[in-house]
Enzyme design. Structure first.
Site, PDB file in Angstrom:
ATOM      1  N   GLY A 103      -9.849 -56.504  14.709  1.00 22.96           N
ATOM      2  CA  GLY A 103      -9.274 -56.037  15.994  1.00 22.96           C
ATOM      3  C   GLY A 103     -10.069 -56.102  16.363  1.00 22.96           C
ATOM      4  O   GLY A 103     -11.664 -55.867  16.661  1.00 22.96           O
ATOM      5  N   GLY A 120      -9.841 -55.057  20.632  1.00 20.78           N
ATOM      6  CA  GLY A 120      -8.947 -54.979  22.601  1.00 20.78           C
ATOM      7  C   GLY A 120     -10.237 -54.342  23.396  1.00 20.78           C
ATOM      8  O   GLY A 120     -11.492 -54.712  23.476  1.00 20.78           O
ATOM      9  N   GLY A 121      -9.551 -54.217  24.258  1.00 23.37           N
ATOM     10  CA  GLY A 121     -10.197 -53.622  26.051  1.00 23.37           C
ATOM     11  C   GLY A 121     -11.264 -52.729  24.910  1.00 23.37           C
ATOM     12  O   GLY A 121     -12.035 -52.128  26.082  1.00 23.37           O
ATOM     13  N   PHE A 122     -10.821 -51.957  23.777  1.00 21.83           N
ATOM     14  CA  PHE A 122     -11.867 -51.004  23.693  1.00 21.83           C
ATOM     15  C   PHE A 122     -12.930 -51.374  23.333  1.00 21.83           C
ATOM     16  O   PHE A 122     -14.000 -50.566  22.729  1.00 21.83           O
ATOM     17  CB  PHE A 122     -11.396 -50.292  23.244  1.00 21.83           C
ATOM     18  CG  PHE A 122     -10.794 -50.514  22.251  1.00 21.83           C
ATOM     19  CD1 PHE A 122     -10.804 -50.327  20.875  1.00 21.83           C
ATOM     20  CD2 PHE A 122      -9.464 -50.871  21.930  1.00 21.83           C
ATOM     21  CE1 PHE A 122     -10.634 -51.720  19.812  1.00 21.83           C
ATOM     22  CE2 PHE A 122      -8.488 -51.643  20.747  1.00 21.83           C
ATOM     23  CZ  PHE A 122      -8.725 -52.130  19.736  1.00 21.83           C
ATOM     24  N   GLY A 123     -12.935 -52.790  22.594  1.00 22.13           N
ATOM     25  CA  GLY A 123     -14.051 -53.179  21.687  1.00 22.13           C
ATOM     26  C   GLY A 123     -13.662 -53.527  20.238  1.00 22.13           C
ATOM     27  O   GLY A 123     -12.501 -53.694  21.115  1.00 22.13           O
ATOM     28  N   VAL A 149     -13.115 -53.482  16.404  1.00 22.31           N
ATOM     29  CA  VAL A 149     -12.841 -52.353  15.202  1.00 22.31           C
ATOM     30  C   VAL A 149     -12.981 -53.173  13.899  1.00 22.31           C
ATOM     31  O   VAL A 149     -12.947 -54.901  13.239  1.00 22.31           O
ATOM     32  CB  VAL A 149     -11.298 -52.351  14.944  1.00 22.31           C
ATOM     33  CG1 VAL A 149     -10.852 -51.059  14.178  1.00 22.31           C
ATOM     34  CG2 VAL A 149     -10.613 -50.897  16.355  1.00 22.31           C
ATOM     35  N   LYS A 171     -14.184 -47.774  14.950  1.00 20.79           N
ATOM     36  CA  LYS A 171     -14.028 -48.669  16.380  1.00 20.79           C
ATOM     37  C   LYS A 171     -15.784 -48.542  17.104  1.00 20.79           C
ATOM     38  O   LYS A 171     -16.029 -47.615  17.199  1.00 20.79           O
ATOM     39  CB  LYS A 171     -13.241 -47.821  16.852  1.00 20.79           C
ATOM     40  CG  LYS A 171     -12.846 -48.140  18.021  1.00 20.79           C
ATOM     41  CD  LYS A 171     -11.096 -47.628  18.806  1.00 20.79           C
ATOM     42  CE  LYS A 171     -11.548 -46.815  19.833  1.00 20.79           C
ATOM     43  NZ  LYS A 171     -10.124 -45.644  19.951  1.00 20.79           N
ATOM     44  N   ASP A 182       0.200 -41.700  25.264  1.00 21.27           N
ATOM     45  CA  ASP A 182      -0.229 -43.533  24.969  1.00 21.27           C
ATOM     46  C   ASP A 182       0.946 -43.353  23.827  1.00 21.27           C
ATOM     47  O   ASP A 182       0.268 -44.459  22.412  1.00 21.27           O
ATOM     48  CB  ASP A 182      -1.550 -43.993  24.655  1.00 21.27           C
ATOM     49  CG  ASP A 182      -1.152 -45.530  25.309  1.00 21.27           C
ATOM     50  OD1 ASP A 182      -0.042 -45.939  25.839  1.00 21.27           O
ATOM     51  OD2 ASP A 182      -2.289 -46.424  24.928  1.00 21.27           O
TER      52      ASP A 182
END
Ligand code: NAG
Ligand code: NAG
Ligand code: NAG
Ligand code: NAG
Ligand code: NAG
Ligand code: NAG
Ligand code: NAG
Ligand code: NAG
Ligand code: NAG
Ligand code: NAG
Ligand code: NAG
Ligand code: NAG
Length: 842
Positions: free
Chosen positions: A508, A510-513, A515, A529, A625
């Site tokens: 994965g 995404g904006g967070f980094g 996975v 993550k 969220d």
């Protein structure tokens, strides 16, 4: 339709009336002290006397416990033998999860017994395959079957310490096609100090004179209970209705021992000396009045040998061993033997008899080895005045999972910490609560379906079965002041788990980094993550997530395995979730369609997780969220809420938190957006949107659609208000959904999406409503197995069910009352909090 509404009115009326009825019942019950003692004859209207007790029929109207939901049917023995007790002529079968709820009015150690007797009936009970859990504690019985059991009825006995007011025993089929059954249930309190807090620990290497602490915070399961030297003791002849069996079949060499019995009264004595004296509840007279002693010729003082027994036990598990002694062999104290007791040939203990005919007992915690055999031997001590040794009784109980709700009376909470910290430090294998994880943002899962079917889940059991190791770690590790540090994982371990963040393991982005999936050294599969410094998840979110997740453990919340903050990294390691996000099973993927039942179960699971977040902790936690990509599914499609980076702890006495608006467009509570006042009702709103997403299987915002259809919530609510919800549901569901179930679901979503937070239900209400929708679907399916029942909604409304089960109403209001809605989660949270507080205080 009209019929439906009138039934709905009746249900509403019942809701109104029931509290009154409850009040009435309560006022009646004030006149006596409820006994905290339940003997239940399952599947029967009749009370029946058995072993001196009255087992109350669970279909009789005056039962003091409840069964919820009431969706399953009793079964009756179709050809009972005249000698079979009434107790074993009826049973209840469960095709879906069902719980008995017991009111507990006294804290203490309880005996819980489940009786299984697969009599002949149209449903072949011996094919049942199911799990049993208690108050949210899983794994009491797993994949349990009575199929190859020869000794019937099979009675499973557990000992656990309960300090919660509602205790539930939940039966759940292990597989979709399976079912559960039970003939009788016993729940009653044991005498004080029945189980000690600690006992001498005997590891595979012997004993280091250290004790195993925390017996009271574990589930114990009876494995063997043996009346050495005597015959079987039936439950009716035991003070706590136990069953004791003769020891002969466990003897290695039957010619080494002979029976000895005693016809004088046993001298029960109070208190303790060198040993703890026994009382009639610890073991009855019949146990102490018989013994096995050395089979020597009279006067033969030369031939010295041991008497040995072998007991099958679980491999590599920890057991509580209780040995019972009472010298009934000696004529006077001067010729009383001095015994050596050997455990697994690696530990010995001298037992010098100091009084005649006075029963006493000793407890040991024994770590079994890989042989699956626990060996007990006795022999005369070298300085014994006589060449003899004896044993009267013996019990072996497996020490199972940790209780998360218990409080231990008269015990400083600090004692908990070493075990906890020790278990965390003693290798991540022992971070037991955790199963498996998968964290994925939906965008990134293209071409990466959850293919990891060969990944074996690490079950709670497996994590916990190495108690020995847990305990060794406990003894040797110095206490670490903060629990959170226990979750810290070295960067090297993370690197090795993810093959140095190999792009092949990237699941994965995404904006967070990123996975990654990974495997820790101990074999546990995890999702890793890794935030990209600079443009990843911020430090506050990172800390929030650790803080929140280290405090909470719930079946429906993703567990944190650990974190790493070395080298400016912000890495979170979660349990791996095989089946990925809920969204990926709804649309924009080629995964198989979820059935309506599966969807309901997922929604119920997620709702329970959220309910737990809101109410379980002090002050509550708001997720902020909730969306279909933050609801993950494990291998069995069990839903878990994930991603707590934005969550907020509400402060006590504060109903809302003012904060910068965060969340995801399309799911965002309009009231929160307007007022910037965050409450748990904002999560309820978002959850309502998820419900619609599940129902319609389309994105919450779809800009490519005509304006009126663009926003899912607005569009569907138009149809809901018109009463034409079925027009807009996922086409794959059409014809497969019971209309009543759909309607209940639609109403639930509508309530969640109310403009004003105050008008929205709590998550607990949502759980109940969804369970009800589930029940409507189930009932319809059971009634009309051959029909798709979309067109006969009115006729499937289960009013007859209500009439048939008078206490149905009771269970509704019980579930509906504040705080007790979800027995499975009501206390674990505060337990965890108290641990944290202790940790902080050090
Ligand atoms: C309950 O008792 C009545 C009479 O005592 C008997 O006719 C009936 O069969 C019993 N029901 C069950 C389920 O045992
Ligand atoms: C069970 O025993 C109680 C007294 O112990 C007695 O009053 C009752 O009638 C008995 N019930 C049955 C069904 O035999
Ligand atoms: C049981 O223990 C809990 C806390 O340990 C306490 O809050 C509760 O009041 C106790 N209940 C009873 C009936 O003693
Ligand atoms: C129970 O059975 C299921 C499916 O057969 C299996 O996946 C699971 O590992 C089993 N659990 C245990 C504890 O044996
Ligand atoms: C029972 O025994 C049969 C034959 O030995 C075996 O095939 C079956 O798997 C067993 N069932 C269980 C639940 O152990
Ligand atoms: C074991 O510990 C007890 C007290 O904790 C002590 O009295 C005893 O002497 C110790 N025994 C050995 C063999 O160290
Ligand atoms: C001891 O007594 C039990 C129960 O009466 C009996 O089953 C067993 O055979 C006896 N054992 C010996 C060695 O006499
Ligand atoms: C069993 O014990 C008897 C008496 O001690 C002894 O003579 C015999 O050899 C033993 N049998 C075995 C198989 O060990
Ligand atoms: C006696 O029992 C108490 C608690 O019930 C326990 O702490 C103690 O260790 C026991 N003593 C012996 C000698 O087993
Ligand atoms: C104990 O286990 C062994 C091997 O697993 C088995 O052969 C034996 O029948 C078992 N004994 C009992 C009493 O269950
Ligand atoms: C028990 O532990 C031993 C060594 O620690 C290991 O080889 C064995 O596989 C374990 N057995 C089980 C059933 O876990
Ligand atoms: C049960 O005991 C634990 C530990 O003392 C405590 O944290 C928890 O609040 C108790 N539960 C209840 C319902 O009082």
């Amino acid at each position: 339709m009209g019929k439906f509404q009138s039934h709905e009115v009746i249900v509403r009326l019942l809701h109104l009336l029931l509290p009154l009825q409850l009040l009435f019942l309560q006022s009646l019950s004030l006149s006596y002290t409820p006994p905290s003692k339940y003997f239940i004859n399952c599947g029967s209207q009749n009370n029946t006397n058995y072993t001196g007790r009255t087992f109350v029929g669970d279909m009789s109207s005056d039962s003091s416990f409840t069964l919820s939901p009431k969706r399953d049917d009793p079964v009756v023995d179709s050809s009972p033998s005249p000698t079979t007790s009434q107790l074993y002529q009826t049973a209840r079968i469960f095709k879906g999860p069902s719980s008995y709820v017991f009111h507990i009015d006294q804290n203490g150690t309880y005996l819980v017994r489940l009786h299984f007797f697969p009599f002949s009936s149209p449903t072949d009970l011996s094919t049942a395959l199911f799990d049993v859990s208690v108050s949210g504690l899983p794994g009491l019985l797993q994949n349990f079957s009575v199929q190859n059991t020869s000794n019937l009825p099979l009675i499973k006995e557990f000992l656990l310490t309960i300090n919660i007011s509602k205790f539930t025993v939940k039966f759940e089929p292990s597989q979709e096609s399976s079912f559960a059954f039970v003939n009788a249930i016993e729940v009653f309190i044991a005498p004080d100090s029945f189980i000690p807090h600690s006992a001498l620990l005997v590891t595979r290497k012997g004993s280091k004179n250290s004790s195993y602490k925390g017996l009271l915070s574990r589930v114990l399961q009876k494995i063997h209970r043996v009346n050495v030297g005597g015959g079987e003791i039936e439950p009716g002849l035991d003070t706590l209705w136990r069953n004791w069996v003769p020891d002969d079949t466990f003897l290695f060499n039957r010619s080494t021992a002979r029976n000895k019995s005693y016809d004088q009264p046993i001298q029960y004595q109070e208190g303790q000396s060198e040993y703890n004296y026994s009382d009639r509840y610890i073991a009855p007279d019949n146990v102490y009045s018989t013994a096995k002693e050395m089979n020597t010729n009279k006067g033969d003082q030369l031939q010295s040998f041991n008497i040995s027994w072998g007991f099958n036990v679980t491999k590599n598990a920890t057991h509580l061993l209780r040995v019972h002694f009472c010298d009934i062999t000696s004529a006077s104290l001067s010729v009383s033997p001095w015994i050596n007791l050997y455990i697994n040939s690696i530990f010995s203990r001298n037992i010098k008899i100091i009084t005649l005919a006075v029963p006493f007992y000793l407890d040991f915690v024994v770590v079994s080895d890989n042989s699956g055999l626990l060996n007990i031997s006795i022999g005369p001590h070298r300085d014994s005045p006589v060449n003899n040794s004896f044993l009267n009784g013996l019990e072996i109980m497996e020490i199972m999972q940790e209780l998360r709700w218990v409080s231990i009376k008269n015990e400083s909470k600090k004692k908990y910490i070493p075990l906890l910290v020790g278990s965390v430090v003693g290798g991540l294998a022992l971070v037991c609560i955790v199963l498996i994880v998968f964290l994925l943002q939906s965008k990134c899962r293209k071409g990466k379906p959850a293919q990891a079917t060969d990944w074996l889940p690490i079950t709670v059991d497996r994590g916990l079965s190495s108690h020995g190791r847990i305990h060794e770690a406990t003894i040797h590790s110095s206490p670490v002041p903060y629990l959170n540090l226990g979750l810290k994982i070295p960067f090297a371990e993370v690197q090795s788990a993810t093959k140095n963040f190999s792009s092949k393991l990237l699941v994965g982005k995404g904006g967070f980094g990123n996975v990654y999936q990974g495997t820790l050294r101990n074999g546990m599969k995890v999702a890793v993550k890794r935030s990209q410094p600079g443009h990843g998840q911020g430090l506050p979110e990172f800390q929030t997530e650790i803080l929140v997740l280290s405090k909470i453990h719930h079946r429906h919340l993703v567990s944190l395995v650990g974190y790493c903050d070395e080298r400016n990294e912000m890495i979170l390691v979660y349990e791996f979730m095989e089946k990925g996000t809920l969204r990926s099973h709804l649309y924009d993927s080629d995964l198989p369609c979820l059935s309506w039942k599966q969807r309901l179960e997922i929604c119920i699971g997620a709702a329970r997780g959220l309910h737990y977040l809101h109410t379980g902790s002090e002050g509550g936690i708001i997720h902020r969220d909730i969306k279909s990509t933050n609801i993950l599914l494990d291998d069995d499609f069990v839903a878990k809420v994930a991603d707590f980076g934005l969550s907020r702890s509400g402060l006590p006495n504060q109903t809302h938190v003012s904060t910068a608006v965060k969340g995801t467009f399309g799911y965002l509570d309009p009231e929160y957006f307007r007022t910037q006042q965050l409450t748990d009702k904002s999560d309820v709103y978002s959850f309502g949107v998820v419900l619609l997403e599940v129902l319609c299987a389309r994105p919450v915002i779809n800009p490519s659609l005509p304006t009126e259809q663009m926003n899912l919530a607005e569009w569907v609510m138009v149809w809901q208000k018109k009463g034409l919800l079925e027009q807009v549901i996922d086409p794959l569901l059409v014809g497969k959904v019971n209309l009543n179930s759909l309607r209940k679901f639609g109403e639930t979503a509508e309530k969640c999406l109310q403009e004003e937070g105050a008008d929205r239900p709590t998550m607990g209400d949502v759980v109940w409503d969804l369970e009800y929708a589930f029940q409507l679907q189930q009932t319809a399916m059971q009634r009309e197995p051959l029909e798709d029942s979309t067109n006969d909604a009115a006729s499937t409304f289960p009013l007859p069910t209500i009439q048939r089960y008078p206490s149905y109403s009771l269970s509704i209001s019980n579930i509906h009352g504040p705080e007790r809605r979800d027995g499975s989660s009501e206390t674990t949270e505060s337990e965890v909090f108290s641990q944290l507080r202790i940790a902080d205080g050090r």
